[in-house]
Scaffold this motif. Structure first.
Motif, PDB file in Angstrom:
ATOM      1  N   THR A   1       0.790  -1.235   0.000  1.00 49.12           N
ATOM      2  CA  THR A   1       0.000   0.000   0.000  1.00 49.12           C
ATOM      3  C   THR A   1       0.823   1.287   0.000  1.00 49.12           C
ATOM      4  OG1 THR A   1      -0.152   0.062   2.437  1.00 49.12           O
ATOM      5  CG2 THR A   1      -1.841  -1.187   1.241  1.00 49.12           C
ATOM      6  N   CYS A   2       2.088   1.231   0.331  1.00 48.05           N
ATOM      7  CA  CYS A   2       2.888   2.457   0.465  1.00 48.05           C
ATOM      8  C   CYS A   2       3.702   2.739  -0.803  1.00 48.05           C
ATOM      9  CB  CYS A   2       3.817   2.364   1.677  1.00 48.05           C
ATOM     10  SG  CYS A   2       2.928   2.262   3.244  1.00 48.05           S
ATOM     11  N   ARG A   3       3.826   4.007  -1.118  1.00 44.88           N
ATOM     12  CA  ARG A   3       4.593   4.434  -2.284  1.00 44.88           C
ATOM     13  C   ARG A   3       5.971   4.930  -1.849  1.00 44.88           C
ATOM     14  NH1 ARG A   3       1.860   8.559  -3.556  1.00 44.88           N
ATOM     15  NH2 ARG A   3       3.301  10.325  -3.599  1.00 44.88           N
ATOM     16  N   ILE A   4       6.992   4.588  -2.601  1.00 44.99           N
ATOM     17  CA  ILE A   4       8.358   5.012  -2.300  1.00 44.99           C
ATOM     18  C   ILE A   4       8.783   6.062  -3.314  1.00 44.99           C
ATOM     19  CG2 ILE A   4      10.774   4.296  -2.112  1.00 44.99           C
ATOM     20  CD1 ILE A   4       9.770   1.531  -1.278  1.00 44.99           C
ATOM     21  N   ASP A   5       9.157   7.238  -2.831  1.00 48.60           N
ATOM     22  CA  ASP A   5       9.611   8.326  -3.699  1.00 48.60           C
ATOM     23  C   ASP A   5      11.045   8.703  -3.342  1.00 48.60           C
ATOM     24  OD1 ASP A   5       7.206   8.512  -5.035  1.00 48.60           O
ATOM     25  OD2 ASP A   5       6.411  10.098  -3.736  1.00 48.60           O
TER      26      ASP A   5
ATOM     27  N   LEU B   1      13.751   2.688  10.833  1.00 46.71           N
ATOM     28  CA  LEU B   1      14.036   1.319  10.412  1.00 46.71           C
ATOM     29  C   LEU B   1      13.053   0.819   9.363  1.00 46.71           C
ATOM     30  CD1 LEU B   1      14.977  -1.607  12.773  1.00 46.71           C
ATOM     31  CD2 LEU B   1      13.223  -1.943  11.057  1.00 46.71           C
ATOM     32  N   VAL B   2      11.771   1.065   9.558  1.00 48.32           N
ATOM     33  CA  VAL B   2      10.768   0.507   8.645  1.00 48.32           C
ATOM     34  C   VAL B   2      10.834   1.141   7.260  1.00 48.32           C
ATOM     35  CG1 VAL B   2       8.320   0.066   8.273  1.00 48.32           C
ATOM     36  CG2 VAL B   2       9.294  -0.156  10.568  1.00 48.32           C
ATOM     37  N   PRO B   3      10.753   2.477   7.123  1.00 44.94           N
ATOM     38  CA  PRO B   3      10.803   3.028   5.768  1.00 44.94           C
ATOM     39  C   PRO B   3      12.132   2.797   5.062  1.00 44.94           C
ATOM     40  CG  PRO B   3      10.825   4.789   7.402  1.00 44.94           C
ATOM     41  CD  PRO B   3      10.513   3.530   8.132  1.00 44.94           C
ATOM     42  N   SER B   4      13.228   2.888   5.797  1.00 45.62           N
ATOM     43  CA  SER B   4      14.532   2.663   5.154  1.00 45.62           C
ATOM     44  C   SER B   4      14.696   1.201   4.767  1.00 45.62           C
ATOM     45  CB  SER B   4      15.676   3.099   6.071  1.00 45.62           C
ATOM     46  OG  SER B   4      15.658   2.374   7.292  1.00 45.62           O
TER      47      SER B   4
ATOM     48  N   SER C   1       5.307   9.766   5.406  1.00 50.24           N
ATOM     49  CA  SER C   1       4.401  10.916   5.418  1.00 50.24           C
ATOM     50  C   SER C   1       3.403  10.842   6.558  1.00 50.24           C
ATOM     51  CB  SER C   1       3.677  11.013   4.075  1.00 50.24           C
ATOM     52  OG  SER C   1       2.902   9.835   3.835  1.00 50.24           O
ATOM     53  N   ARG C   2       3.037   9.630   6.988  1.00 53.67           N
ATOM     54  CA  ARG C   2       2.119   9.445   8.108  1.00 53.67           C
ATOM     55  C   ARG C   2       2.609   8.263   8.937  1.00 53.67           C
ATOM     56  NH1 ARG C   2      -2.696   7.746   7.312  1.00 53.67           N
ATOM     57  NH2 ARG C   2      -2.295   6.735   5.307  1.00 53.67           N
ATOM     58  N   TYR C   3       2.648   8.438  10.242  1.00 53.22           N
ATOM     59  CA  TYR C   3       3.177   7.380  11.095  1.00 53.22           C
ATOM     60  C   TYR C   3       2.704   7.550  12.530  1.00 53.22           C
ATOM     61  CZ  TYR C   3       6.463  11.101  12.332  1.00 53.22           C
ATOM     62  OH  TYR C   3       7.009  12.292  12.747  1.00 53.22           O
ATOM     63  N   TRP C   4       2.780   6.450  13.262  1.00 50.13           N
ATOM     64  CA  TRP C   4       2.646   6.478  14.715  1.00 50.13           C
ATOM     65  C   TRP C   4       4.042   6.575  15.307  1.00 50.13           C
ATOM     66  CZ3 TRP C   4       0.052   2.391  12.057  1.00 50.13           C
ATOM     67  CH2 TRP C   4      -1.348   2.535  11.961  1.00 50.13           C
TER      68      TRP C   4
ATOM     69  N   PHE D   1      -0.792   2.935   3.411  1.00 49.61           N
ATOM     70  CA  PHE D   1      -1.153   3.897   2.368  1.00 49.61           C
ATOM     71  C   PHE D   1      -0.410   5.223   2.517  1.00 49.61           C
ATOM     72  CE2 PHE D   1      -4.737   1.020   2.874  1.00 49.61           C
ATOM     73  CZ  PHE D   1      -4.944   0.591   1.567  1.00 49.61           C
ATOM     74  N   CYS D   2       0.717   5.222   3.238  1.00 51.24           N
ATOM     75  CA  CYS D   2       1.493   6.450   3.351  1.00 51.24           C
ATOM     76  C   CYS D   2       2.543   6.503   2.239  1.00 51.24           C
ATOM     77  CB  CYS D   2       2.155   6.554   4.722  1.00 51.24           C
ATOM     78  SG  CYS D   2       3.587   5.464   4.945  1.00 51.24           S
ATOM     79  N   ARG D   3       3.347   7.537   2.277  1.00 54.41           N
ATOM     80  CA  ARG D   3       4.403   7.751   1.292  1.00 54.41           C
ATOM     81  C   ARG D   3       5.748   7.716   1.995  1.00 54.41           C
ATOM     82  NH1 ARG D   3       5.690  13.667  -0.834  1.00 54.41           N
ATOM     83  NH2 ARG D   3       7.309  13.272  -2.412  1.00 54.41           N
ATOM     84  N   PHE D   4       6.676   6.904   1.475  1.00 53.86           N
ATOM     85  CA  PHE D   4       8.032   6.876   1.989  1.00 53.86           C
ATOM     86  C   PHE D   4       8.885   7.834   1.161  1.00 53.86           C
ATOM     87  CE2 PHE D   4       7.402   2.174   3.302  1.00 53.86           C
ATOM     88  CZ  PHE D   4       6.735   2.581   4.444  1.00 53.86           C
TER      89      PHE D   4
END
Length: 248
Positions: A52-56, A83-86, A187-190, A204-207
Motif C-alpha cells: 500500500t505504500c509508495r516510495i519516492d 528502520l521501517v521506511p529505510s 508521510s504518516r506514522y505512529w 497507504f502512506c508515502r516513503f
C-alpha cells in the motif's frame, strides 16, 4: 580436597535437580501464543506496507542509479528510528539487482524473523551486535564478500538515539564497500515511546527517501579515525532525514 570441601560437594550432590539449577522457567503457553501472534502480525504488517505504500526518491537519485549500475556491495546506513521506511526502501532495490541483508539476532525470535526476511527475498545475517559483536562483524564481512549489502542501523539496537557507532565504518574499511546513506521519512506514522522514538508508518502512506553520495572508507590507522567518521556519518544522516522529511 579438605574435609569441609568434601562435605559441601556431597551436600550439593544430594540436592534435588531443581535446587541445583534455578534457571529461567520456560514461557507459559499463553506467552508463547501471544509471541507467535505478535510475530505473525508483524509479518502481515510488513506485507501490508509493501502493498500500500509508495516510495519516492526525493534527493540523490543519481547516487542511487550509480550504485545500482556498479552492481557491487555497499554498506547502507540509516537511523534505527526510521528502520521501517529505510528497510522497505532497501527491499525495493532487490528487483533492481541489489542483494540486501539484515543483521538478525540468533535468538528463537530471530529464527522467525529470518524466515520472514527470506520470504521477502532478503538475506538474514545471524548475529547480535550487542552480545556477540566480534562474531557479528565477522558474519557481516563474510556477507559482503558474498555480494550482500548489509543494512546497518548505527545507533541500534539500544542507543543512545542518533549517536552513530563505529561498526558500519569498520565494516566499510575492512571490506572496501562504500557507506550508502539513507535518509527516510514516512508521510504518516505512529510514534512509539521507545528509546529511539521509532516511527511506525501507517498503511497507504508515502516513503520519502534521500540518498547520500557513496562514501568509501580507506584503511583505518587509529580508533579515533573511526569515531570521527562515525560522527560525520551521523551528521550527514541527520541532514538527509531532514531533506526527506521536508520534501513535498
Amino acid at each position: 580436597m579438605d574435609r569441609q570441601t568434601s562435605k559441601d560437594a556431597q551436600r550439593r550432590a544430594r540436592q534435588p535437580a531443581h535446587e541445583k539449577k534455578r534457571g529461567k522457567r520456560p514461557p507459559s503457553l499463553g506467552k508463547r501464543l501471544l509471541r507467535t501472534l505478535s510475530q505473525w502480525a508483524m509479518a502481515g504488517y510488513i506485507w501490508l506496507l509493501r502493498l500500500t505504500c509508495r516510495i519516492d526518491i526525493v534527493a540523490g537519485r543519481e547516487h542511487l542509479e550509480d550504485t545500482l549500475t556498479r552492481a557491487t556491495p555497499v554498506v547502507p546506513c540509516a537511523w534505527h528510528q526510521r528502520l521501517v521506511p529505510s528497510g522497505l526502501f532497501l527491499r525495493s532495490l532487490v528487483e533492481r539487482g541489489m542483494h540486501v541483508g539484515f543483521l538478525i539476532s540468533p535468538s528463537r525470535e530471530g529464527e522467525f524473523m529470518s524466515r520472514v526476511a527470506r520470504n521477502h527475498r532478503v538475506e538474514p545475517i545471524r548475529g547480535s551486535s550487542s552480545r556477540t559483536g566480534r562474531e557479528a562483524m565477522q558474519a557481516l564481512v563474510e556477507a559482503v564478500a558474498h555480494g550482500i549489502s548489509p543494512m546497518m542501523y548505527g545507533d541500534g539496537p539500544r542507543g543512545p538515539a542518533r549517536v552513530f557507532k563505529t561498526g558500519a565504518v569498520i565494516l566499510a574499511s575492512r571490506t572496501g564497500a562504500p557507506l550508502f546513506l539513507v535518509g527516510a521519512a514516512a508521510s504518516r506514522y505512529w510514534q512509539v515511546k521507545s528509546w529511539d522514538r521509532m516511527h511506525v508508518p501507517k498503511p497507504f502512506c508515502r516513503f520519502k527517501i534521500a540518498v547520500g553520495e557513496p562514501w568509501p572508507i580507506g584503511q583505518l590507522h587509529a580508533k579515533h579515525e573511526a569515531e570521527d567518521i562515525a560522527e560525520q556519518l551521523g551528521q550527514r544522516l541527520d541532514s538527509l532525514c531532514e531533506v526527506a522529511h521536508n520534501a513535498d
